[in-house]
Design a protein around this motif. Structure first.
Motif, PDB file in Angstrom:
ATOM      1  N   TYR A   1       0.835  -1.205   0.000  1.00  0.00           N
ATOM      2  CA  TYR A   1       0.000   0.000   0.000  1.00  0.00           C
ATOM      3  C   TYR A   1       0.863   1.244   0.000  1.00  0.00           C
ATOM      4  N   ASN A   2       0.233   2.375  -0.294  1.00  0.00           N
ATOM      5  CA  ASN A   2       0.917   3.668  -0.328  1.00  0.00           C
ATOM      6  C   ASN A   2      -0.139   4.737  -0.062  1.00  0.00           C
ATOM      7  N   PRO A   3       0.275   5.988   0.150  1.00  0.00           N
ATOM      8  CA  PRO A   3      -0.712   7.031   0.498  1.00  0.00           C
ATOM      9  C   PRO A   3      -1.871   7.159  -0.489  1.00  0.00           C
ATOM     10  N   SER A   4      -1.649   6.849  -1.757  1.00  0.00           N
ATOM     11  CA  SER A   4      -2.738   6.992  -2.728  1.00  0.00           C
ATOM     12  C   SER A   4      -3.798   5.894  -2.591  1.00  0.00           C
ATOM     13  N   THR A   5      -3.463   4.803  -1.891  1.00  0.00           N
ATOM     14  CA  THR A   5      -4.440   3.713  -1.708  1.00  0.00           C
ATOM     15  C   THR A   5      -4.869   3.553  -0.249  1.00  0.00           C
ATOM     16  N   TYR A   6      -4.515   4.516   0.603  1.00  0.00           N
ATOM     17  CA  TYR A   6      -4.876   4.417   2.018  1.00  0.00           C
ATOM     18  C   TYR A   6      -6.389   4.256   2.220  1.00  0.00           C
ATOM     19  N   GLU A   7      -7.173   4.916   1.406  1.00  0.00           N
ATOM     20  CA  GLU A   7      -8.630   4.912   1.638  1.00  0.00           C
ATOM     21  C   GLU A   7      -9.228   3.506   1.559  1.00  0.00           C
ATOM     22  N   VAL A   8      -8.592   2.577   0.831  1.00  0.00           N
ATOM     23  CA  VAL A   8      -9.106   1.204   0.748  1.00  0.00           C
ATOM     24  C   VAL A   8      -8.131   0.186   1.341  1.00  0.00           C
ATOM     25  N   ALA A   9      -6.887   0.603   1.569  1.00  0.00           N
ATOM     26  CA  ALA A   9      -5.853  -0.367   1.973  1.00  0.00           C
ATOM     27  C   ALA A   9      -5.515  -0.319   3.451  1.00  0.00           C
ATOM     28  N   ASP A  10      -5.846   0.776   4.113  1.00  0.00           N
ATOM     29  CA  ASP A  10      -5.458   0.889   5.519  1.00  0.00           C
ATOM     30  C   ASP A  10      -6.334  -0.030   6.378  1.00  0.00           C
ATOM     31  N   VAL A  11      -5.726  -1.049   6.982  1.00  0.00           N
ATOM     32  CA  VAL A  11      -6.466  -2.011   7.811  1.00  0.00           C
ATOM     33  C   VAL A  11      -5.977  -1.921   9.251  1.00  0.00           C
ATOM     34  N   LEU A  12      -6.587  -2.715  10.123  1.00  0.00           N
ATOM     35  CA  LEU A  12      -6.281  -2.573  11.548  1.00  0.00           C
ATOM     36  C   LEU A  12      -4.804  -2.800  11.864  1.00  0.00           C
ATOM     37  N   GLU A  13      -4.166  -3.748  11.157  1.00  0.00           N
ATOM     38  CA  GLU A  13      -2.752  -4.008  11.433  1.00  0.00           C
ATOM     39  C   GLU A  13      -1.887  -2.789  11.117  1.00  0.00           C
ATOM     40  N   THR A  14      -2.085  -2.201   9.932  1.00  0.00           N
ATOM     41  CA  THR A  14      -1.270  -1.047   9.548  1.00  0.00           C
ATOM     42  C   THR A  14      -1.628   0.176  10.393  1.00  0.00           C
ATOM     43  N   TYR A  15      -2.916   0.299  10.737  1.00  0.00           N
ATOM     44  CA  TYR A  15      -3.360   1.403  11.598  1.00  0.00           C
ATOM     45  C   TYR A  15      -2.697   1.291  12.976  1.00  0.00           C
ATOM     46  N   THR A  16      -2.682   0.062  13.510  1.00  0.00           N
ATOM     47  CA  THR A  16      -2.044  -0.160  14.810  1.00  0.00           C
ATOM     48  C   THR A  16      -0.555   0.144  14.742  1.00  0.00           C
TER      49      THR A  16
END
Length: 318
Positions: A260-275
Motif C-alpha cells: 500500500y501507499n498514500p494513494s491507496t490508504y482509503e481502501v488499503a489501511d487495515v487494523l494491522e497497519t493502523y495499529t
C-alpha cells in the motif's frame, strides 16, 4: 454408624484405585508427556506470559515508568478508539478485505484438492503438488517485489500486454480500485497449494470401499465427489472455517504494508497497519494495545458463534 464406615472404606479403596490407575497410565505413556513439555513451554513463554501486556490498554503507558507504574486511565483508550472517524474507515476496509479473502481464499484449496485427488497419473500429480506448494515458501517481501515489477507501468509484463493492444499503461498499485483484487489474488496464489495439503490428508481418511461400491452402482465421478468426498471433508472444512472466522479482523500486516501507499490508504489501511502507525510511529502504545484487544475480543466472539452454529449441524469443534 457401621454403614458410614463401610462407605468411607469404599471411597478410600476407590480413591486408591484411581491413583494406581493414574500412575500406571503415566508410566505407560511417560514419553508422550515428556514430548509435550517443549510445546507447553513454548505456549507458556510466548503466548500466555505476554498476555500480561494487555493491561497497558487500560493505562497511559510510559516506557520510562513501565507497566507497574504507568497511570491507569480505565476505558479512555477504548472511548477514543470508538469516537475516532479513522477507526470506522479502517474497520470497514478490514472487514471488506477479510470477506474477499474468505470468499475467494477459503474454497480455493478445497476445489484444488478435489481436482488433484481425481488425477490418476501419479507422476503428474506429484509434480503438480510440488509446484503448487512452492509459493507458500516465498516470503511476502520477495512476493511484493515480484508484484511491483510485474505490474510496473513502465517495465511490467501486464502493462506490456496492455500497451500491445493499443491501450495506455495502468499504474495498478496507485489506483485504489485495483488494490483489493491484487492483495486477494496474491494471497490465494500463495496459500492455495499449502491449503490443499490439509484437505488431501483428510481425503486419505475416507473409506475407499465407498468409492468401489459407488463405481459398482454406476455412479459418475461427479456423483462420487458430491456424495462421498464432500461429506468426508465436511468435518475438516467446518474446523478450518471456524478457525478462520476467528481471524476475520486479521488481514496480514506484511502484504498490506509492503504494497500500500498514500494513494491507496482509503481502501488499503487495515487494523494491522493502523495499529503500526499509531502504536510505533506515533508512540501511542496504549491506544495500539486497545485496538489489539478489540480485535482479539471480536475474534473470540466469532469463534464461539461459529462453533455454536456448527453445533446445530452436528459439526462443532467442542
Amino acid at each position: 454408624m457401621r454403614i458410614s464406615l463401610e462407605h468411607e472404606q469404599q471411597a478410600a479403596v476407590s480413591t486408591m484405585a484411581r491413583k494406581n490407575e493414574s500412575r500406571r497410565h503415566f508410566a505407560k505413556h511417560k514419553w508422550l508427556y515428556i514430548f509435550l513439555i517443549p510445546g507447553c513451554a513454548y505456549l507458556l513463554i510466548f503466548k500466555y506470559i505476554p498476555i500480561i501486556g494487555i493491561v497497558i490498554a487500560f493505562q497511559d503507558f510510559s516506557l520510562v515508568k513501565g507497566i507497574w507504574n504507568s497511570e491507569w486511565v480505565g476505558l479512555e483508550n477504548f472511548q477514543y478508539l470508538f469516537q475516532s472517524k479513522d477507526f470506522y474507515v479502517v474497520l470497514r476496509n478490514t472487514l471488506i478485505l477479510s470477506s474477499y479473502q474468505l470468499i475467494c481464499g477459503f474454497p480455493a484449496p478445497i476445489m484444488l484438492a478435489i481436482m488433484l485427488n481425481e488425477v490418476r497419473h501419479m507422476a503428474f500429480k506429484r509434480v503438480s503438488q510440488t509446484i503448487l506448494y512452492l509459493p507458500h515458501f516465498i516470503s511476502w517481501v520477495v512476493l511484493a517485489g515480484m508484484i511491483i515489477n510485474f505490474l510496473s507501468p513502465s517495465t511490467g509484463a501486464v502493462n506490456h500486454i496492455i500497451t500491445a493492444f493499443g491501450y495506455k499503461p495502468i499504474p495498478f498499485l496507485l489506483e485504489p480500485q485495483y488494490f483489493r483484487s491484487i492483495i486477494v489474488s496474491a494471497e490465494v496464489w500463495k496459500g492455495i497449494g499449502w491449503g490443499t495439503i490439509i484437505y488431501l490428508a483428510a481425503m486419505t481418511g475416507i473409506d475407499t470401499s465407498l468409492y468401489e461400491a459407488a463405481r459398482m452402482d454406476g455412479a459418475s465421478r461427479i456423483k462420487q465427489i458430491v456424495h462421498i468426498t464432500l461429506p468426508g471433508l465436511l468435518p475438516t472444512v467446518v474446523i478450518l472455517l471456524v478457525l478462520q472466522l476467528g481471524h476475520i479482523l486479521d488481514n496480514g500486516f506484511e502484504q498490506v504494508f509492503l504494497l500500500y501507499n498514500p494513494s491507496t490508504y482509503e481502501v488499503a489501511d487495515v487494523l494491522e497497519t493502523y495499529t503500526y502507525r499509531i502504536g510505533l510511529i506515533d508512540g501511542r502504545l496504549s491506544f495500539s494495545a486497545a485496538v489489539g484487544l478489540f480485535k482479539a475480543a471480536v475474534g473470540f466472539v466469532l469463534v464461539l458463534g461459529a462453533n455454536r452454529i456448527a453445533k446445530l449441524f452436528g459439526q462443532n469443534i467442542w
